[in-house]
Design a protein around this motif. Sequence first.
Motif, PDB file in Angstrom:
ATOM      1  N   TYR A 199      55.418  65.487 -28.905  1.00  0.00           N
ATOM      2  CA  TYR A 199      54.958  64.364 -29.732  1.00  0.00           C
ATOM      3  C   TYR A 199      53.628  64.682 -30.420  1.00  0.00           C
ATOM      4  O   TYR A 199      53.217  64.000 -31.344  1.00  0.00           O
ATOM      5  N   GLN A 200      52.984  65.719 -29.955  1.00  0.00           N
ATOM      6  CA  GLN A 200      51.726  66.147 -30.578  1.00  0.00           C
ATOM      7  C   GLN A 200      51.970  67.322 -31.528  1.00  0.00           C
ATOM      8  O   GLN A 200      51.033  68.018 -31.925  1.00  0.00           O
ATOM      9  N   ASP A 201      53.261  67.509 -31.875  1.00  0.00           N
ATOM     10  CA  ASP A 201      53.645  68.599 -32.782  1.00  0.00           C
ATOM     11  C   ASP A 201      53.155  69.952 -32.285  1.00  0.00           C
ATOM     12  O   ASP A 201      52.669  70.786 -33.054  1.00  0.00           O
ATOM     13  N   TYR A 202      53.293  70.128 -30.977  1.00  0.00           N
ATOM     14  CA  TYR A 202      52.818  71.372 -30.372  1.00  0.00           C
ATOM     15  C   TYR A 202      53.879  71.875 -29.396  1.00  0.00           C
ATOM     16  O   TYR A 202      54.375  71.125 -28.562  1.00  0.00           O
ATOM     17  N   ASN A 255      56.480  65.510 -23.763  1.00  0.00           N
ATOM     18  CA  ASN A 255      55.231  64.827 -24.122  1.00  0.00           C
ATOM     19  C   ASN A 255      54.400  65.635 -25.113  1.00  0.00           C
ATOM     20  O   ASN A 255      53.792  65.082 -26.039  1.00  0.00           O
ATOM     21  N   GLN A 256      54.369  66.949 -24.932  1.00  0.00           N
ATOM     22  CA  GLN A 256      53.555  67.748 -25.852  1.00  0.00           C
ATOM     23  C   GLN A 256      54.237  67.921 -27.210  1.00  0.00           C
ATOM     24  O   GLN A 256      53.585  68.205 -28.203  1.00  0.00           O
TER      25      GLN A 256
END
Length: 573
Positions: free
Chosen positions: A348-351, A345-346
């Motif tokens: 997808y936030q480019d993190y 999931n994280q």
Amino acid sequence: MQLLDWIVLTVTLLFIVAYGAIKTRGSKNVDEYILGSNQTPWWTVGLSVMATQASAITFLSTPGQAYHDGLGFVQFYFGLPLAMIVICVTFIPIYHKLKVYTAYEFLEQRFDVKTRSLAAALFLVQRGLGTGITIYAPAIILSSLLGWSLNLMNIMIGVLVVVYTVSGGTRAVNITQKQQAFVIMTGMLATFFIIMSYLPKELSFSNALHIAGANDKLDAVDFSFDPDKRYTIWSGLAGGFFLALSYFGTDQSQVQRYLSGKSIKESQMGLIMNGILKVPMQFFILLIGVMVFVFFQFHEAPLHFNPNNTKTVQNSPYKDQYHGLEKELKVVAREKEEISMLYVNQLYQDYDNKELHNRMVALNNQEKDLREQARELINKVDAKAETNDKDYVFLYFILNFLPQGLIGLLLAVIFSAAMSSSASGLNALASTTTIDIYKRNVTGEKSEKHYVNATRLFTIFWGVVAILFACVGTLFENLIQLVNIIGSIFYGTVLGIFLIAFYIKYIKGHAVFAAAILSQTLVVIVYFTQWISYLYLNVLGAVLTILFAMLFQSFLKQPPLNETTVNDNETLA
């Protein structure tokens, strides 16, 4: 397995056997039976060469290799395309020009009969063992699946292969390998997309690769010079090149595939096809294993993949300890699924959250520790048990997670690959025995029909030998490594003989024969003392054979060149 799987498996295998036997029965002469009358087109040569190399072990062991160790094994094949170029430029034109039935016939023309016989004998030993392993690999599947005797499975598979190989010879092998190649590629492509569909909907292919990469499964290239590392780009380019050069250039199971080509150009195109497609194919099979690893980040995996070992320990005094480890693994699996989902999931936030990253890796390491403890318990129950379960990983996934029908297709893939490589091996063993041993020593004139029948009988003989070896064989560390180890021990010496034959014309038969005997002895000693990785045994065997031959020749009186042999520059031009 359900009824649909049995139908798919049975119909596929029976069709291949019946088709090969019916289409190629009634060979009238040696040329037709051994070389298929030189009517094989280039694309059939290419498919046949690939199918011969891609045994059941490839599809049984390679995904499990990637599941445990990642993509690094692909480096083993980096030297193959280079070897294809050398064989196309040097080996194929000479073989075709001399119109030989086997690669070893050339050695008698170049050297003498004893050198030819030695090379043929080395081939018969290593290919006889290798063919036994290709029968043994799929037998593991059925014995685990049905609970039937492993030896019974070895016999059944071996007999199936012998039926159409005896019937049609090289043409039967080539024709059936086209169907087998289609089944293999269809099954592997279907499996890849099924695995991807089973992953969480939130997980893209790119993020699946992130999870694999975080656990060091995507390290396809290693530039390290560490001698303790088995697979590096250097061992792949050097050891892989020499192994491929010797396997495709001097192993009759491969040479016979392209000797049956319509022309030099057709044979060359077939090998170039193999050189272009082999590394991507092997990479794709390894990638399937990596995706199985990602799949088990979100699904519970067994503590040990080999059902026979699991059954053994569960019926022992250590069963409570084993069940305790299974409970610990369930806890780890639940947390691993949770952490992996948070990690996705994280992304997808480019993190890339380092804490989640490190926790996911730690959980996988914890799982490895639990598996190691399970292996120790299994060894306590049975000290002789093979606790390395890499060869069972993909099998477990097939039987427990694939839909009906596809299970049968994937098992057909593995059986087709086994039949393909085993048939090529038996065909080559019989041809070499007939042409290089029997025909060379039999007295009196014999008809073409006599030698065809002799080749058929030798096919049956080697089929029995391969089945017997399969019945006494045991898992090594990993089946695909065992095949490569056997090849590495013998191939280097044979390759050295051929390299001398092609490129060092002043060396004669007595010197090369003595050099081959000495170098083969030293290679066996080096292997058992484990001085170097087995991948380098090919290089060692070839180099020692060449150096010893040069040394021995310097002490021998050089006879004048025989203008009627292939030593003549014009003959080799």
